[in-house]
Design a protein around this motif. Structure first.
Motif, PDB file in Angstrom:
ATOM      1  N   LYS A   1      -4.337 -13.809  -1.924  1.00 33.15           N
ATOM      2  CA  LYS A   1      -5.203 -13.801  -0.753  1.00 33.15           C
ATOM      3  C   LYS A   1      -6.383 -14.712  -0.992  1.00 33.15           C
ATOM      4  CE  LYS A   1      -3.911  -9.086   0.424  1.00 33.15           C
ATOM      5  NZ  LYS A   1      -4.375  -7.705   0.566  1.00 33.15           N
TER       6      LYS A   1
ATOM      7  N   ASP B   1     -13.202   6.011   6.095  1.00 32.19           N
ATOM      8  CA  ASP B   1     -12.582   4.685   6.041  1.00 32.19           C
ATOM      9  C   ASP B   1     -13.620   3.631   5.658  1.00 32.19           C
ATOM     10  OD1 ASP B   1     -11.252   2.254   6.469  1.00 32.19           O
ATOM     11  OD2 ASP B   1     -10.150   3.034   8.195  1.00 32.19           O
ATOM     12  N   ARG B   2     -13.427   2.979   4.525  1.00 30.01           N
ATOM     13  CA  ARG B   2     -14.407   2.013   4.017  1.00 30.01           C
ATOM     14  C   ARG B   2     -14.362   0.675   4.757  1.00 30.01           C
ATOM     15  NH1 ARG B   2     -14.063   1.939  -2.431  1.00 30.01           N
ATOM     16  NH2 ARG B   2     -15.896   0.624  -2.083  1.00 30.01           N
ATOM     17  N   TRP B   3     -13.363   0.454   5.603  1.00 30.71           N
ATOM     18  CA  TRP B   3     -13.328  -0.779   6.390  1.00 30.71           C
ATOM     19  C   TRP B   3     -14.473  -0.805   7.403  1.00 30.71           C
ATOM     20  CZ3 TRP B   3     -11.315  -5.469   6.303  1.00 30.71           C
ATOM     21  CH2 TRP B   3     -11.334  -6.228   7.467  1.00 30.71           C
TER      22      TRP B   3
ATOM     23  N   SER C   1      -7.886  -1.729  10.774  1.00 31.16           N
ATOM     24  CA  SER C   1      -7.785  -0.383  10.223  1.00 31.16           C
ATOM     25  C   SER C   1      -7.716   0.614  11.378  1.00 31.16           C
ATOM     26  CB  SER C   1      -8.962  -0.090   9.292  1.00 31.16           C
ATOM     27  OG  SER C   1      -8.678   1.012   8.470  1.00 31.16           O
TER      28      SER C   1
ATOM     29  N   LYS D   1     -11.773  -6.528   0.330  1.00 31.80           N
ATOM     30  CA  LYS D   1     -10.373  -6.130   0.394  1.00 31.80           C
ATOM     31  C   LYS D   1      -9.987  -5.662   1.792  1.00 31.80           C
ATOM     32  CE  LYS D   1     -10.060  -4.656  -4.440  1.00 31.80           C
ATOM     33  NZ  LYS D   1      -9.741  -3.525  -5.351  1.00 31.80           N
TER      34      LYS D   1
ATOM     35  N   PRO E   1      -7.667  -3.206   4.234  1.00 29.30           N
ATOM     36  CA  PRO E   1      -7.280  -1.806   4.061  1.00 29.30           C
ATOM     37  C   PRO E   1      -5.905  -1.668   3.409  1.00 29.30           C
ATOM     38  CG  PRO E   1      -8.148  -2.187   6.267  1.00 29.30           C
ATOM     39  CD  PRO E   1      -7.969  -3.532   5.641  1.00 29.30           C
ATOM     40  N   LYS E   2      -5.727  -0.615   2.659  1.00 27.62           N
ATOM     41  CA  LYS E   2      -4.459  -0.340   2.012  1.00 27.62           C
ATOM     42  C   LYS E   2      -3.356  -0.192   3.059  1.00 27.62           C
ATOM     43  CE  LYS E   2      -2.264   2.809  -1.287  1.00 27.62           C
ATOM     44  NZ  LYS E   2      -2.447   4.030  -2.132  1.00 27.62           N
ATOM     45  N   GLY E   3      -2.257  -0.876   2.846  1.00 25.23           N
ATOM     46  CA  GLY E   3      -1.138  -0.806   3.772  1.00 25.23           C
ATOM     47  C   GLY E   3      -1.159  -1.847   4.876  1.00 25.23           C
TER      48      GLY E   3
ATOM     49  N   ASP F   1      -0.782  -5.422   6.358  1.00 22.60           N
ATOM     50  CA  ASP F   1      -0.066  -6.647   6.006  1.00 22.60           C
ATOM     51  C   ASP F   1      -0.539  -7.780   6.911  1.00 22.60           C
ATOM     52  OD1 ASP F   1       1.625  -8.676   5.303  1.00 22.60           O
ATOM     53  OD2 ASP F   1       3.480  -7.580   5.707  1.00 22.60           O
TER      54      ASP F   1
END
Length: 260
Positions: free
Chosen positions: A16, A56-58, A101, A167, A169-171, A173
């Motif tokens: 990335k 949620d940290r986003w 997110s 970063k 969010p997890k998951g 794409d």
């Protein structure tokens, strides 16, 4: 004498914000470049606001007035802000952000009331999570109807080089990221009122004028909300990028701005 180094990257390795090419040069070394806009974070303007903890940290959430929450996305270059305005019987969500997110999960942490969505306008960074909500009031324009179909090209540009800070969010794409289609529940027009219970909002439709005359016919309708009971933002509240504030005083003269 320099040694020639050849570097190649094979799938499925994903990188990335960092691209390597097979080159023949004396030394090949690269580091992820931090976008210039990202260096200014966290924005000092938010220090005067009451931050609300969420999972949620986003997102970052700030209470900007009684029962009015600014839901901020600081990790993408648009730094979009959606507003949750809570009444006694239901809440209004003014814009739904990027859709990177889970905004619906955030709103569920802020209120258990049913939510009606209304967008300031329907560019992809304002309607990203529209699809998650059951009730969406939309401006009655071709621009709105076209954007309700969703978009991949516009969304992909939002996660391109230099657009993300930190970063994802997890998951999530980025390769498959797109603005999902969403369904319009009902059309709203200039002067309409939305009753939230103990608080009602007036829809004020304006027209955005773009610099290029050839594009003026495609300019979106922008919607403001004005509370029948004034809900002021904190004195001196500003953000680095211009935003449309969702609450305008009853005394504000918006006649010059109204859509003609």
């Amino acid at each position: 004498m320099h040694r020639t180094v050849s570097v190649s990257i094979k799938p499925p390795l994903r990188l990335k914000s960092l691209t390597f090419f097979a080159l023949s040069i004396p030394v090949l070394f690269s580091q992820t470049k931090i976008p210039e806009w990202c260096r200014a974070l966290p924005r000092p303007e938010y220090k005067v606001l009451q931050r609300v903890p969420i999972s949620d940290r986003w997102f970052e959430v700030y209470k900007v007035a009684p029962a009015v929450f600014a839901i901020y996305e600081p990790h993408q270059s648009e730094e979009v802000i959606s507003y949750l305005i809570v009444g006694d019987k239901r809440a209004a969500l003014f814009d739904t952000g990027m859709g990177i997110s889970d905004l619906k999960k955030v709103t569920s942490e802020l209120t258990r009331l049913p939510i009606v969505v209304l967008n300031s306008h329907t560019h992809n960074d304002h309607v990203g999570d529209n699809w998650q909500f059951d009730t969406i009031y939309a401006m009655d324009t071709d621009f709105t109807r076209e954007n309700a179909r969703g978009s991949r090209e516009d969304a992909q540009a939002e996660v391109g080089p230099g657009q993300i800070c930190g970063k994802l969010p997890k998951g999530f794409d980025p390769k498959t990221y797109s603005t999902r289609p969403w369904k319009i529940t009902a059309y709203t027009h200039d002067g309409d009122r939305i009753d939230l219970g103990g608080r009602s909002l007036e829809v004020i439709a304006t027209r955005v004028t773009r610099r290029a005359p050839s594009l003026s016919s495609n300019a979106p309708t922008v919607c403001f909300l004005r509370a029948t009971h004034t809900i002021p933002l904190p004195s001196g509240y500003t953000v680095p990028k211009p935003i449309w504030k969702p609450m305008l005083p009853r005394s504000a003269d918006l006649q010059p701005l109204r859509r003609k």
